[in-house]
Design an enzyme around this catalytic site. Structure first.
Site, PDB file in Angstrom:
ATOM      1  N   SER A 142       0.829  -1.213   0.000  1.00 40.07           N
ATOM      2  CA  SER A 142       0.000   0.000   0.000  1.00 40.07           C
ATOM      3  C   SER A 142       0.863   1.262   0.000  1.00 40.07           C
ATOM      4  CB  SER A 142      -0.905   0.022   1.225  1.00 40.07           C
ATOM      5  OG  SER A 142      -1.735  -1.115   1.260  1.00 40.07           O
TER       6      SER A 142
HETATM    7  N1  SAH Z   1      -0.905  -4.910   3.967  1.00 39.89           N
HETATM    8  C1  SAH Z   1      -0.135  -5.175   2.757  1.00 39.89           C
HETATM    9  C2  SAH Z   1      -0.916  -4.790   1.517  1.00 39.89           C
HETATM   10  C3  SAH Z   1      -1.313  -6.021   0.821  1.00 39.89           C
HETATM   11  S1  SAH Z   1      -2.315  -5.920  -0.612  1.00 39.89           S
HETATM   12  C4  SAH Z   1       1.226  -4.539   2.811  1.00 39.89           C
HETATM   13  O1  SAH Z   1       1.502  -3.805   3.773  1.00 39.89           O
HETATM   14  O2  SAH Z   1       2.043  -4.807   1.938  1.00 39.89           O
HETATM   15  C5  SAH Z   1      -3.641  -6.988  -0.120  1.00 39.89           C
HETATM   16  C6  SAH Z   1      -3.319  -8.441   0.097  1.00 39.89           C
HETATM   17  O3  SAH Z   1      -4.538  -9.092   0.454  1.00 39.89           O
HETATM   18  C7  SAH Z   1      -2.789  -9.191  -1.125  1.00 39.89           C
HETATM   19  O4  SAH Z   1      -1.537  -9.729  -0.824  1.00 39.89           O
HETATM   20  C8  SAH Z   1      -3.831 -10.282  -1.363  1.00 39.89           C
HETATM   21  O5  SAH Z   1      -3.287 -11.510  -1.796  1.00 39.89           O
HETATM   22  C9  SAH Z   1      -4.452 -10.421   0.014  1.00 39.89           C
HETATM   23  N2  SAH Z   1      -5.785 -11.060   0.069  1.00 39.89           N
HETATM   24  C10 SAH Z   1      -6.828 -10.968  -0.793  1.00 39.89           C
HETATM   25  N3  SAH Z   1      -7.874 -11.696  -0.363  1.00 39.89           N
HETATM   26  C11 SAH Z   1      -7.489 -12.279   0.813  1.00 39.89           C
HETATM   27  C12 SAH Z   1      -8.121 -13.159   1.750  1.00 39.89           C
HETATM   28  N4  SAH Z   1      -9.369 -13.602   1.596  1.00 39.89           N
HETATM   29  N5  SAH Z   1      -7.411 -13.546   2.841  1.00 39.89           N
HETATM   30  C13 SAH Z   1      -6.149 -13.131   3.037  1.00 39.89           C
HETATM   31  N6  SAH Z   1      -5.489 -12.293   2.186  1.00 39.89           N
HETATM   32  C14 SAH Z   1      -6.158 -11.860   1.092  1.00 39.89           C
END
Ligand code: SAH
Length: 220
Positions: A61
């Site tokens: 993000s």
């Molecule tokens: N907080 C992260 C941002 C990640 S982007 C950071 O600091 O880098 C969002 C993430 O959510 C992605 O990696 C995606 O694979 C994950 N995601 C999507 N659906 C999900 C689910 N049902 N359970 C767990 N993770 C999920």
């Protein structure tokens, strides 16, 4: 690259913009090296205020978004926190730094990203985080209740298990909506069972939450 200087400059910008406010959150932003959570090809862009690709179609993000969500979440030194969407592990590291005497449970659906995050967290010496692989829309019942819940992917609706697993007095922050470009950042305070206060703090754009209480596939 003088990452420390770039980090300080970005933090100063976020403070001036009014995005970063709390001392403990500012300390966390100054202490956690975002470049360690970026892919090698993007390290030199770690302190530009944009989301960056981390592989498998996902992103770390934007710092402004991490700052706004963390301020809204109001993590405390002893909070037990659930994060849905580990990605790079950067948001988890920021939360774990603040919740020094607490713990961060973070869940990621893509196993390769869970491994990437674990490696990144180890590199920066953060120990009070455990990465789980699975569908975070179901929460983590065996570790509930949580004082704080943060979802870093977009939810079509508030997943009921997450609301159930939020402790009394707890706060949850999550982007909600089914438009691919704009979702409403929603803050929920659980004052008591069945007594919720909800408000929105602006529009954001996230990758989708894919799961039982999420979207069915990558396309919205
Ligand atoms: N907080 C992260 C941002 C990640 S982007 C950071 O600091 O880098 C969002 C993430 O959510 C992605 O990696 C995606 O694979 C994950 N995601 C999507 N659906 C999900 C689910 N049902 N359970 C767990 N993770 C999920």
């Amino acid at each position: 690259m003088d990452y420390e200087k770039l980090r300080k400059e970005l933090v100063e910008k976020l403070i001036k913009a009014g995005t970063l406010k709390s001392k403990e959150i500012i300390d966390a932003f100054l202490s956690i090296p975002r470049e360690e959570f970026c892919l090698p090809a993007y390290k030199d862009k770690a302190y530009i205020d944009v989301p960056l690709p981390i592989g498998w179609g996902q992103t770390i993000s934007q710092p402004t978004t991490v700052a706004i969500m963390t301020e809204a979440l109001k993590p405390k030194e002893d909070s037990r926190i659930l994060e849905v969407g580990t990605g790079s592990g950067y948001q988890a590291a920021i939360l774990a730094f603040i919740a020094k005497n607490g713990f961060v449970y973070t869940i990621e659906r893509i196993p390769q990203l869970a491994k990437f995050a674990e490696r990144n967290l180890r590199k920066v010496g953060i120990k009070n985080v455990k990465v789980f692989i699975g569908d975070g829309s179901l929460g983590l019942k065996e570790y509930a209740p949580f004082d704080r819940i943060i979802v870093t992917c977009c939810c079509p609706k508030i997943p009921p298990p997450l609301l159930e697993q939020l402790a009394k007095g707890g706060i949850m922050v999550l982007p909600v909506g089914d438009h691919p470009m704009y979702q409403r950042m929603t803050v929920i305070e659980k004052r008591d069972e069945g007594d919720l206060r909800m408000y929105e703090i602006g529009f954001f754009s996230f990758v989708p939450l894919i799961g039982i209480y999420g979207f069915k596939s990558d396309s919205f």
